[in-house]
Design an enzyme around this catalytic site. Structure first.
Site, PDB file in Angstrom:
ATOM      1  N   ARG A  37       0.839  -1.203   0.000  1.00 52.38           N
ATOM      2  CA  ARG A  37       0.000   0.000   0.000  1.00 52.38           C
ATOM      3  C   ARG A  37       0.877   1.258   0.000  1.00 52.38           C
ATOM      4  O   ARG A  37       0.614   2.213  -0.723  1.00 52.38           O
ATOM      5  CB  ARG A  37      -0.911  -0.019   1.228  1.00 52.38           C
ATOM      6  CG  ARG A  37      -2.190   0.742   0.983  1.00 52.38           C
ATOM      7  CD  ARG A  37      -3.254   0.458   2.017  1.00 52.38           C
ATOM      8  NE  ARG A  37      -4.561   0.644   1.399  1.00 52.38           N
ATOM      9  CZ  ARG A  37      -5.707   0.591   2.048  1.00 52.38           C
ATOM     10  NH1 ARG A  37      -5.730   0.334   3.339  1.00 52.38           N
ATOM     11  NH2 ARG A  37      -6.860   0.800   1.433  1.00 52.38           N
ATOM     12  N   LYS A 212     -19.987   9.573  16.588  1.00 52.71           N
ATOM     13  CA  LYS A 212     -19.618   8.976  15.297  1.00 52.71           C
ATOM     14  C   LYS A 212     -20.506   7.752  15.010  1.00 52.71           C
ATOM     15  O   LYS A 212     -21.060   7.609  13.925  1.00 52.71           O
ATOM     16  CB  LYS A 212     -18.126   8.593  15.310  1.00 52.71           C
ATOM     17  CG  LYS A 212     -17.669   7.813  14.108  1.00 52.71           C
ATOM     18  CD  LYS A 212     -17.826   8.565  12.799  1.00 52.71           C
ATOM     19  CE  LYS A 212     -17.741   7.644  11.612  1.00 52.71           C
ATOM     20  NZ  LYS A 212     -17.973   8.285  10.340  1.00 52.71           N
ATOM     21  N   ALA A 215     -24.063   8.954  14.284  1.00 55.34           N
ATOM     22  CA  ALA A 215     -24.271   9.550  12.952  1.00 55.34           C
ATOM     23  C   ALA A 215     -24.449   8.445  11.912  1.00 55.34           C
ATOM     24  O   ALA A 215     -25.382   8.487  11.093  1.00 55.34           O
ATOM     25  CB  ALA A 215     -23.083  10.447  12.593  1.00 55.34           C
ATOM     26  N   LEU A 219     -27.889   7.471   9.690  1.00 50.86           N
ATOM     27  CA  LEU A 219     -27.887   7.438   8.223  1.00 50.86           C
ATOM     28  C   LEU A 219     -28.332   6.058   7.724  1.00 50.86           C
ATOM     29  O   LEU A 219     -29.150   5.948   6.802  1.00 50.86           O
ATOM     30  CB  LEU A 219     -26.491   7.790   7.689  1.00 50.86           C
ATOM     31  CG  LEU A 219     -26.051   9.241   7.925  1.00 50.86           C
ATOM     32  CD1 LEU A 219     -24.571   9.423   7.567  1.00 50.86           C
ATOM     33  CD2 LEU A 219     -26.911  10.209   7.118  1.00 50.86           C
ATOM     34  N   CYS A 268     -18.533   0.645   6.727  1.00 51.76           N
ATOM     35  CA  CYS A 268     -18.821   1.220   8.051  1.00 51.76           C
ATOM     36  C   CYS A 268     -20.251   1.102   8.559  1.00 51.76           C
ATOM     37  O   CYS A 268     -20.434   0.872   9.750  1.00 51.76           O
ATOM     38  CB  CYS A 268     -18.377   2.675   8.072  1.00 51.76           C
ATOM     39  SG  CYS A 268     -16.598   2.813   7.859  1.00 51.76           S
ATOM     40  N   LYS A 271     -20.943  -2.327  10.191  1.00 48.23           N
ATOM     41  CA  LYS A 271     -20.009  -2.507  11.314  1.00 48.23           C
ATOM     42  C   LYS A 271     -20.363  -1.575  12.483  1.00 48.23           C
ATOM     43  O   LYS A 271     -20.373  -1.992  13.640  1.00 48.23           O
ATOM     44  CB  LYS A 271     -18.588  -2.245  10.798  1.00 48.23           C
ATOM     45  CG  LYS A 271     -17.611  -1.660  11.779  1.00 48.23           C
ATOM     46  CD  LYS A 271     -16.257  -1.495  11.157  1.00 48.23           C
ATOM     47  CE  LYS A 271     -15.901  -0.090  10.750  1.00 48.23           C
ATOM     48  NZ  LYS A 271     -15.745   0.868  11.825  1.00 48.23           N
ATOM     49  N   LYS A 331     -21.091   1.832  -3.901  1.00 47.26           N
ATOM     50  CA  LYS A 331     -21.791   3.017  -4.382  1.00 47.26           C
ATOM     51  C   LYS A 331     -20.985   3.546  -5.564  1.00 47.26           C
ATOM     52  O   LYS A 331     -19.850   3.089  -5.793  1.00 47.26           O
ATOM     53  CB  LYS A 331     -21.910   4.080  -3.279  1.00 47.26           C
ATOM     54  CG  LYS A 331     -20.567   4.592  -2.787  1.00 47.26           C
ATOM     55  CD  LYS A 331     -20.709   5.468  -1.559  1.00 47.26           C
ATOM     56  CE  LYS A 331     -20.888   6.913  -1.919  1.00 47.26           C
ATOM     57  NZ  LYS A 331     -20.598   7.822  -0.777  1.00 47.26           N
ATOM     58  N   ARG A 439     -31.109   0.281  -8.205  1.00 45.02           N
ATOM     59  CA  ARG A 439     -30.782   1.661  -7.813  1.00 45.02           C
ATOM     60  C   ARG A 439     -31.757   2.669  -8.393  1.00 45.02           C
ATOM     61  O   ARG A 439     -31.518   3.878  -8.293  1.00 45.02           O
ATOM     62  CB  ARG A 439     -29.364   2.005  -8.286  1.00 45.02           C
ATOM     63  CG  ARG A 439     -28.275   1.176  -7.643  1.00 45.02           C
ATOM     64  CD  ARG A 439     -28.094   1.552  -6.198  1.00 45.02           C
ATOM     65  NE  ARG A 439     -26.986   0.838  -5.593  1.00 45.02           N
ATOM     66  CZ  ARG A 439     -26.480   1.157  -4.423  1.00 45.02           C
ATOM     67  NH1 ARG A 439     -26.961   2.154  -3.730  1.00 45.02           N
ATOM     68  NH2 ARG A 439     -25.481   0.456  -3.927  1.00 45.02           N
TER      69      ARG A 439
END
Ligand code: NAD
Ligand code: UGA
Length: 463
Positions: A37, A212, A215, A219, A268, A271, A331, A439
């Site tokens: 990386r 965090k 939020a 969503l 995320c 998780k 996405k 979609r």
């Protein structure tokens, strides 16, 4: 100052790039144990696709990438912890709890190798209370002191650079001690270089950590809420796009995150909601845990019912039938496939015996092919799934991907799919040629006029 981030992923590398751009008087370093990386960050082919990133990486001279974790810790004044915090896969809390072992490992290294007063910042998303672990590990001595701050990141992939350049808010949490307040000010002053003061919110450290998770949970909940209503629409005379428009005009609800889809993906949402569920469970707050767990269940249901719909429409079986999945990234405008809804789709369809083909404009160029391996032969397909027994291959060209297919599933809202020569695609497919638009990307009237059977999410006429 010398400012270090540990973890050269989406969050670590991108936040440092933008912070370095606006703080030219400081030196910024990003370290990682993943040598490949770091080599990629130091090359012309960056390991992450993100609109606007190439320009920033080229322009920023005070940002370096290294694998010398120990050495750089010893030289740093501020250290951002930006390592990954995945869902724990074994033992107590498996499948729910957040695995903070990498945060702990990094904290132990910081304790050992830091050389002076050091501000340690939780940039990574952590369970509320993680700061207490850091405080216990980081041990003040005569010549070195530590302050721990929380500064969670709210960027979204695909718009990360724009989000970092114009954040809605920057959240900084501290413990309220005199040294802590001074460190909060030092960290805030880095952001003040480009973020308006009123957008930098300061709270206590526990509130910052929990904010965090909250939020992301809110969503994710919105996506599950609109998707639950999409299913109601499919069984009544209502249309989800018009419903979203109608409720979104109420400023208390707002227009964002009301796009019905085949479910949310990404590294995320799942998780972090599961982490919240686990925290609630472990505190004995079972109603709270069940409430948030429903967000995840609704998301999985949304993907499963799309697969059931495909099977029903293809006369009850997909055995041996070619199914083309357009879009593998979770996405549009990212190459990231972590927890992508397409993964659940291709697994379920391949388990039913389908010959699944996947295409995506970015996912296979930016590490998205981790589950796939190259074929010896040249030409199409380029890669196939490593998992034995599952027939899933990648095609670079969407037109080739759809040849002989019974159905195309739109799994990612890549704008280029709107412009594809759908007439040509239709004539290369089996009859009846189906499009399942996960979609709501394509124009239903145009697709039907082209000769497709077309089904989308949340519209009763197409159920
Ligand atoms: P990532 O997997 O892309 O990057 C994490 C990096 O940390 C990896 O390169 C890994 O090699 C490195 N690492 C792990 N252990 C290390 C160690 N001991 N020393 C040095 N390097 C080490 O992860 P990410 O997507 O950047 O996410 C990081 C955190 O930020 C997570 O907690 C995530 O929830 C949160 N977050 C992510 C996003 C996003 O859009 N990806 C947005 C906001 C917050
Ligand atoms: C999300 C949050 O938006 C960020 O604020 C947060 O920092 C980040 O998670 C994180 O902690 O990692 P991200 O996952 O990159 O960002 O992308 P989103 O735009 O939030 O989309 C998440 C998923 O929800 C995608 O699969 C998207 O297609 C889906 N979605 C989103 C919908 O299905 N409908 C919508 O209306 C919005």
């Amino acid at each position: 100052m010398r400012i270090l981030t540990i973890g050269a992923g989406y969050v670590g590398a991108l936040t440092m790039a933008v912070m370095a751009k606006h703080n030219k008087e400081h030196d910024f370093v990003v370290v990682d144990i993943d040598h490949q990386r770091i080599n990629e960050w130091n090359s012309d082919t960056l390991p992450i696709f993100e609109p606007g990133l190439d320009d920033i990486a080229r322009e920023t001279r005070n940002l370096t990438f290294s694998t010398d974790v120990r050495g750089e810790i010893g030289k740093a004044d501020i250290i951002f912890i930006s390592v990954d915090t995945p869902t724990k896969m074994g033992g107590i809390g498996a499948g729910q709890a957040c695995d903070t072992s990498k945060v702990e490992a990094v904290a132990r290294q910081i304790n050992k190798f830091a050389s002076g007063p050091t501000i340690v910042v939780e940039k990574t998303t952590v369970p509320v209370g993680t700061n207490e672990m850091l405080h216990e590990i980081l041990e003040d001595t005569n010549d070195k002191t530590f302050t721990v701050l929380s500064n969670p990141e709210f960027l979204s992939e695909g718009t990360a650079i724009a989000d970092l350049e114009r954040p809605d808010r920057v959240l900084i949490g501290g413990t309220g001690s005199a040294l802590g307040l001074h460190s909060q000010h030092t960290l805030a002053s880095l952001y003040y270089k480009w973020v308006p003061v009123k957008r930098v919110i300061q709270t206590d450290i526990w509130t910052s950590e929990l904010s965090k998770l909250a939020a992301n949970a809110f969503l994710a909940q919105r996506v599950s809420s609109i998707n639950s209503l999409a299913e109601v629409c499919e069984h009544t005379g209502a249309r989800i796009d018009e419903l979203a428009g109608a409720i979104g005009t109420d400023p208390r609800i707002g227009p964002h995150f009301l796009q019905a889809s085949l479910g949310f993906g990404g590294s995320c949402f799942k998780k972090d909601v599961l982490s919240l569920v686990y925290i609630a469970h472990s505190k004995g707050l079972f109603e709270v845990a069940n409430y948030w767990e429903a967000v995840i269940k609704m998301n999985e249901h949304q993907q499963d019912r799309l697969v059931r719909r495909v099977i029903n429409r293809l006369f009850g079986t997909v055995q041996g039938k070619k199914i083309a999945i357009f879009g593998y990234a979770f996405k549009a405008h990212t190459g990231d496939t972590r927890e992508s809804p397409a993964t659940r789709l291709y697994n379920l369809l391949a388990e039913e015996g389908a010959d699944v083909r996947v295409t995506d404009p970015k996912a296979f160029q930016n590490g998205g092919s981790a589950h796939f391996s190259g074929l010896a032969t040249s030409g199409a397909p380029k890669y196939c799934l490593r998992e034995p027994g599952l027939n899933v291959c990648y095609f670079e060209n969407p037109l080739e991907c759809a040849v002989g297919a019974h159905a195309v599933i739109i799994a990612t809202e890549w704008p280029e799919y709107i412009q594809l020569p759908w007439h040509t695609i239709k004539s290369s497919m089996e009859r009846p040629a189906w499009i399942f638009d996960g979609r709501n990307l394509l124009d239903a009237t145009r697709m039907r006029a082209t000769g497709f059977h077309y089904a989308s999410i949340g519209n009763s006429s197409e159920y």
